[in-house]
Design a protein around this motif. Sequence first.
Motif, PDB file in Angstrom:
ATOM      1  N   LYS A 152     -10.764  18.075   1.318  1.00  0.00           N
ATOM      2  CA  LYS A 152     -10.337  19.315   0.631  1.00  0.00           C
ATOM      3  C   LYS A 152     -11.538  19.969  -0.037  1.00  0.00           C
ATOM      4  O   LYS A 152     -11.693  21.187  -0.007  1.00  0.00           O
TER       5      LYS A 152
ATOM      6  N   TYR B 201       2.357   7.281 -10.863  1.00  0.00           N
ATOM      7  CA  TYR B 201       1.374   6.280 -10.445  1.00  0.00           C
ATOM      8  C   TYR B 201       0.306   6.058 -11.527  1.00  0.00           C
ATOM      9  O   TYR B 201      -0.722   5.433 -11.274  1.00  0.00           O
TER      10      TYR B 201
ATOM     11  N   LYS C 123       3.253  12.421  -8.782  1.00  0.00           N
ATOM     12  CA  LYS C 123       2.206  11.389  -8.739  1.00  0.00           C
ATOM     13  C   LYS C 123       1.874  10.846 -10.132  1.00  0.00           C
ATOM     14  O   LYS C 123       1.171   9.845 -10.258  1.00  0.00           O
TER      15      LYS C 123
ATOM     16  N   SER D 295       0.828  -1.217   0.000  1.00  0.00           N
ATOM     17  CA  SER D 295       0.000   0.000   0.000  1.00  0.00           C
ATOM     18  C   SER D 295       0.856   1.259   0.000  1.00  0.00           C
ATOM     19  O   SER D 295       0.652   2.166  -0.811  1.00  0.00           O
TER      20      SER D 295
ATOM     21  N   ARG E 133      -9.332  12.078   1.485  1.00  0.00           N
ATOM     22  CA  ARG E 133      -8.470  13.284   1.466  1.00  0.00           C
ATOM     23  C   ARG E 133      -9.066  14.323   0.528  1.00  0.00           C
ATOM     24  O   ARG E 133      -9.129  15.510   0.827  1.00  0.00           O
TER      25      ARG E 133
HETATM   26  C1  LIG Z   1      -9.431   4.076 -19.442  1.00  0.00           C
HETATM   27  C2  LIG Z   1      -8.946   2.797 -19.003  1.00  0.00           C
HETATM   28  C3  LIG Z   1      -9.468   1.790 -19.866  1.00  0.00           C
HETATM   29  C4  LIG Z   1      -9.164   0.536 -19.807  1.00  0.00           C
HETATM   30  C5  LIG Z   1      -8.269  -0.044 -18.826  1.00  0.00           C
HETATM   31  C6  LIG Z   1      -7.424  -1.030 -19.455  1.00  0.00           C
HETATM   32  C7  LIG Z   1      -6.950  -2.038 -18.850  1.00  0.00           C
HETATM   33  C8  LIG Z   1      -7.321  -2.442 -17.494  1.00  0.00           C
HETATM   34  C9  LIG Z   1      -8.371  -3.413 -17.552  1.00  0.00           C
HETATM   35  C10 LIG Z   1      -8.723  -4.212 -16.630  1.00  0.00           C
HETATM   36  C11 LIG Z   1      -8.045  -4.347 -15.372  1.00  0.00           C
HETATM   37  C12 LIG Z   1      -7.776  -5.714 -15.080  1.00  0.00           C
HETATM   38  C13 LIG Z   1      -6.585  -6.190 -14.933  1.00  0.00           C
HETATM   39  C14 LIG Z   1      -5.399  -5.348 -15.022  1.00  0.00           C
HETATM   40  C15 LIG Z   1      -4.120  -5.894 -14.733  1.00  0.00           C
HETATM   41  C16 LIG Z   1      -3.602  -6.169 -13.564  1.00  0.00           C
HETATM   42  C17 LIG Z   1      -4.307  -6.372 -12.307  1.00  0.00           C
HETATM   43  C18 LIG Z   1      -3.725  -7.544 -11.626  1.00  0.00           C
HETATM   44  C19 LIG Z   1      -2.775  -7.424 -10.782  1.00  0.00           C
HETATM   45  C20 LIG Z   1      -2.557  -6.265  -9.936  1.00  0.00           C
HETATM   46  C21 LIG Z   1      -1.475  -5.506  -9.949  1.00  0.00           C
HETATM   47  C22 LIG Z   1      -1.126  -4.605  -8.817  1.00  0.00           C
HETATM   48  O1  LIG Z   1      -1.679  -4.695  -7.756  1.00  0.00           O
HETATM   49  S1  LIG Z   1       0.107  -3.486  -9.090  1.00  0.00           S
HETATM   50  C23 LIG Z   1       0.381  -2.678  -7.561  1.00  0.00           C
HETATM   51  C24 LIG Z   1      -0.727  -1.763  -7.173  1.00  0.00           C
HETATM   52  N1  LIG Z   1      -0.387  -1.034  -5.984  1.00  0.00           N
HETATM   53  C25 LIG Z   1      -1.137  -0.098  -5.485  1.00  0.00           C
HETATM   54  O2  LIG Z   1      -2.206   0.175  -5.971  1.00  0.00           O
HETATM   55  C26 LIG Z   1      -0.570   0.653  -4.324  1.00  0.00           C
HETATM   56  C27 LIG Z   1      -1.561   1.508  -3.610  1.00  0.00           C
HETATM   57  N2  LIG Z   1      -0.911   2.660  -3.032  1.00  0.00           N
HETATM   58  C28 LIG Z   1      -0.823   3.854  -3.656  1.00  0.00           C
HETATM   59  O3  LIG Z   1      -1.317   4.016  -4.763  1.00  0.00           O
HETATM   60  C29 LIG Z   1      -0.123   4.955  -2.928  1.00  0.00           C
HETATM   61  O4  LIG Z   1       0.831   4.528  -2.065  1.00  0.00           O
HETATM   62  C30 LIG Z   1      -1.103   5.846  -2.180  1.00  0.00           C
HETATM   63  C31 LIG Z   1      -1.962   6.531  -3.206  1.00  0.00           C
HETATM   64  C32 LIG Z   1      -1.995   5.039  -1.232  1.00  0.00           C
HETATM   65  C33 LIG Z   1      -0.369   6.881  -1.367  1.00  0.00           C
HETATM   66  O5  LIG Z   1       0.675   7.418  -2.106  1.00  0.00           O
HETATM   67  P1  LIG Z   1       1.727   8.439  -1.481  1.00  0.00           P
HETATM   68  O6  LIG Z   1       2.769   8.719  -2.463  1.00  0.00           O
HETATM   69  O7  LIG Z   1       2.145   7.985  -0.148  1.00  0.00           O
HETATM   70  O8  LIG Z   1       0.847   9.653  -1.377  1.00  0.00           O
HETATM   71  P2  LIG Z   1       0.465  10.554  -0.155  1.00  0.00           P
HETATM   72  O9  LIG Z   1       1.643  11.145   0.497  1.00  0.00           O
HETATM   73  O10 LIG Z   1      -0.517   9.808   0.678  1.00  0.00           O
HETATM   74  O11 LIG Z   1      -0.178  11.766  -0.928  1.00  0.00           O
HETATM   75  C34 LIG Z   1      -1.264  11.545  -1.504  1.00  0.00           C
HETATM   76  C35 LIG Z   1      -1.335  12.728  -2.488  1.00  0.00           C
HETATM   77  O12 LIG Z   1      -0.991  12.218  -3.735  1.00  0.00           O
HETATM   78  C36 LIG Z   1      -2.122  12.198  -4.544  1.00  0.00           C
HETATM   79  N3  LIG Z   1      -2.087  10.965  -5.301  1.00  0.00           N
HETATM   80  C37 LIG Z   1      -1.836   9.727  -4.861  1.00  0.00           C
HETATM   81  N4  LIG Z   1      -1.908   8.869  -5.861  1.00  0.00           N
HETATM   82  C38 LIG Z   1      -2.201   9.587  -6.942  1.00  0.00           C
HETATM   83  C39 LIG Z   1      -2.426   9.237  -8.303  1.00  0.00           C
HETATM   84  N5  LIG Z   1      -2.348   7.972  -8.712  1.00  0.00           N
HETATM   85  N6  LIG Z   1      -2.717  10.210  -9.154  1.00  0.00           N
HETATM   86  C40 LIG Z   1      -2.808  11.475  -8.759  1.00  0.00           C
HETATM   87  N7  LIG Z   1      -2.612  11.879  -7.471  1.00  0.00           N
HETATM   88  C41 LIG Z   1      -2.330  10.923  -6.606  1.00  0.00           C
HETATM   89  C42 LIG Z   1      -3.263  12.205  -3.554  1.00  0.00           C
HETATM   90  O13 LIG Z   1      -4.439  12.664  -4.122  1.00  0.00           O
HETATM   91  C43 LIG Z   1      -2.756  13.114  -2.494  1.00  0.00           C
HETATM   92  O14 LIG Z   1      -2.909  14.435  -2.910  1.00  0.00           O
HETATM   93  P3  LIG Z   1      -3.054  15.572  -1.812  1.00  0.00           P
HETATM   94  O15 LIG Z   1      -3.314  16.791  -2.638  1.00  0.00           O
HETATM   95  O16 LIG Z   1      -4.215  15.183  -0.972  1.00  0.00           O
HETATM   96  O17 LIG Z   1      -1.810  15.629  -1.015  1.00  0.00           O
END
Ligand SMILES: CC/C=C\C/C=C\C/C=C\C/C=C\C/C=C\C/C=C\C=C\C(=O)SCCNC(=O)CCNC(=O)[C@H](O)C(C)(C)COP(=O)(O)OP(=O)(O)OC[C@H]1O[C@@H](n2cnc3c(N)ncnc32)[C@H](O)[C@@H]1OP(=O)(O)O
Length: 662
Positions: free
Chosen positions: A445, A283, A280, A153, A441
């Motif tokens: 905000k 990600y 970010k 996570s 979060r």
């Molecule tokens: C249009 C799409 C169409 C089709 C899609 C096509 C294909 C997909 C189809 C089907 C899917 C099916 C299968 C797909 C294949 C694989 C799946 C199978 C296996 C799985 C693989 C995996 O699991 S890979 C590993 C995945 N891991 C995670 O998800 C980890 C989860 N953790 C996190 O993401 C981060 O650690 C966290 C977000 C929880 C925290 O991050 P951190 O850096 O610590 O951030 P904070 O300090 O807490 O700050 C948060 C601030 O950052 C912003 N934030 C966080 N993430 C994002 C982001 N991704 N984008 C933008 N902003 C982000 C957040 O909003 C906070 O902002 P503030 O302003 O509040 O500070």
Amino acid sequence: MSTETKCNPDLVRERAKCTFDVNELINLFYGSEKATKERRHFEDAVLAVKELKDAIPEEYLSHKERYENGVRKATILRDVYRDYKAKHNRDPPPNQITKAVIKDISPFLLHNGMFVPTIAGQGTPEQQAEWLPKAESMQIIGTYAQTELGHGSFIRGLETIATYDPKTEEFVLNNPTLTSFKWWPGGLGSTVNHCVVVAQLYINGKSHGIHPFIAQIRDLDTHKPLPGVKVGEIGPKMGFQTANNGFLGFDNFRIPRKNMLMKNAQVLKDGTFVKGINEKLTYGTMVMVRVGIVGDCSFYAALAATIAVRYSAVRHQSHIKASEPEAQILDYLTQQHKLFIAVASSHVYRNAYLWMEKMYTNVMKELSQDKQDNLPELHATACCLKAVCSRDAGSLVEECRLACGGHGYMASSNLPLTYGVTIAAVTYEGERTVLLLQTARYLMKAWMAALKGKVLSPSVSYLLNSLKESKKPWQNTPEGIVKGFQHVSFGKVKAAYETIQKYMKQGKDYEDAWNLASVQLVKASEAHSRAILCEVSWEAVCSSSASPNLSRVLQQLAQLYLTYWTLETSGDLLLYSNITKDDLIILRDKYEELLVAIRPNAVGLVDGFDLRDEILNSTLGSYDGRVYERLMEEALKSPLNQETVNSSFHKYLKPMMEKAKL
Ligand SMILES: CC/C=C\C/C=C\C/C=C\C/C=C\C/C=C\C/C=C\C=C\C(=O)SCCNC(=O)CCNC(=O)[C@H](O)C(C)(C)COP(=O)(O)OP(=O)(O)OC[C@H]1O[C@@H](n2cnc3c(N)ncnc32)[C@H](O)[C@@H]1OP(=O)(O)O
Ligand SMILES: Cc1cc2nc3c(=O)[nH]c(=O)nc-3n(C[C@H](O)[C@H](O)[C@H](O)COP(=O)(O)OP(=O)(O)OC[C@H]3O[C@@H](n4cnc5c(N)ncnc54)[C@H](O)[C@@H]3O)c2cc1C
């Protein structure tokens, strides 16, 4: 002879009762008549490949055999895709035929689902030109290696290290601790030769956060791990048996500088670090997949509902009236209550997915013009919808399984495997609570902005409206219910915010106050998701181009979803909206009326998902309803039925019985 004449007579009768054109529903669900034709045509092409048929059910294979069979079929399937593309000059249409072929999860899922998209999304044009053609043509096979034994996570806490060496212009990859070993990536176990490795970047002893790197981990000819690479498979799981999830560790493993995916941040030759516009963005692949998972939830709910509804039409048990024959179990209102919500939810998730896909495409377009304003809304919305839809879909699949009684427990029903696969999405691609807290979060905000009277993004603008408007009397209409869910979300967001403030007034710092309020924060995110799902799905139904006959049924389904969740969360509505006990009683009656109204169309509705028998892969759910015949046919495939007397009789049972005589 038509298929209908071979069908179980109950199903024939059910289909005759249907009040709408099933083909119209299929075309609407999948986009158009053309899309249906193309998808079916592609499915036909795949199913025509004899080598893709399994001789015996997968469950009888060992873990190793199952994997090897999975790889065999995935490579054949890959050829079919390639040939289609060559012939038609475009990718095959969206389809679920992989499920008919691999049954479980393809060992190439991560290659197609995350490795290729990460290169496309995180690579510079030069990097894309170098890696994409090889990856897309399968000259190289990759995965997305982010999660570690110690951290999944909290990805800022990852321990894999990439140290830049300016002398050789290389990164040195290391996994210094056991907890730093990559753990989980699909295909890593024995399939891939490349991966995107997410690692902490160090330059001159200074940390620059996590970044994606491409590493070749196995020799392309021998497939042996390269020196400095320790790699293997993590073993059997609850599902995903053929996904080939693996572990990986590096020991001073060098990769060239150009292998850091540098679309967002760069490391120059001399070791200068150039920060990206938003860290970010690294990600990004996760956001895309979270959107895709909402679409997957629609599929799994549809699959389980198709199996359970058809089975319930065929299965007779007990009497509703003593004077009448044994009833189809689908006639019990309790059964309809268990199943119709799965049918309705599949449509809701499908509409939510299409809505999210648009939001995703818009934000990607804006990002390409360096505009980031809507990225937080996309991230927050993808997080909560992925979290809520995956958990709900898992519960719906399990409910469908239970609704099939004992036969639902048979592997051959395909419901146990489907549950294992569906429920995994609650954890992968961001654990449910963790993602809901990300949305929270954003909601906090948005709430603070609302208090200041600022304009809010569309998905949260209802917070401002609810703040401005005094609560109006409850209306027992779909629009009124949507408003009610928005009031609940409003109330929960406000309460969570005030709880944080309360703790801070007591002297707690923000982080501790956040943790103390986090159960409420999660509930606020769930309520926000429910409000979105209700609004988006109701709007989709109202604006659909369906004929009056179909439109009536789709509206019933959407109303069923709204009413079901009103009754399920009535406590919240009583607390935060103007709903009264009398309104709830009216809605309870309305819900029962909806079940009765949907009942004659139940089989038509699941036929409308157009999931062919090979995809359903179920003794209970096939189109012809030959449930009992199939159960027996499948049982006879058991290796234990290939011999009259098993050797264990002579080895153990007989000696035991003889000892007992002494
Ligand atoms: C249009 C799409 C169409 C089709 C899609 C096509 C294909 C997909 C189809 C089907 C899917 C099916 C299968 C797909 C294949 C694989 C799946 C199978 C296996 C799985 C693989 C995996 O699991 S890979 C590993 C995945 N891991 C995670 O998800 C980890 C989860 N953790 C996190 O993401 C981060 O650690 C966290 C977000 C929880 C925290 O991050 P951190 O850096 O610590 O951030 P904070 O300090 O807490 O700050 C948060 C601030 O950052 C912003 N934030 C966080 N993430 C994002 C982001 N991704 N984008 C933008 N902003 C982000 C957040 O909003 C906070 O902002 P503030 O302003 O509040 O500070
Ligand atoms: C089937 C499957 C396939 C996967 N495939 C891949 C893959 O291909 N590539 C890859 O890199 N990864 C993959 N993963 C890993 C997956 O992404 C992680 O397991 C997931 O992100 C959850 O992280 P975790 O295991 O560290 O859970 P943890 O974070 O350890 O969660 C355990 C508990 O702690 C709680 N918790 C953790 N942090 C917080 C917090 N901040 N606040 C409140 N509660 C918290 C959680 O809510 C949960 O209840 C896969 C996982 C599965 C199950």
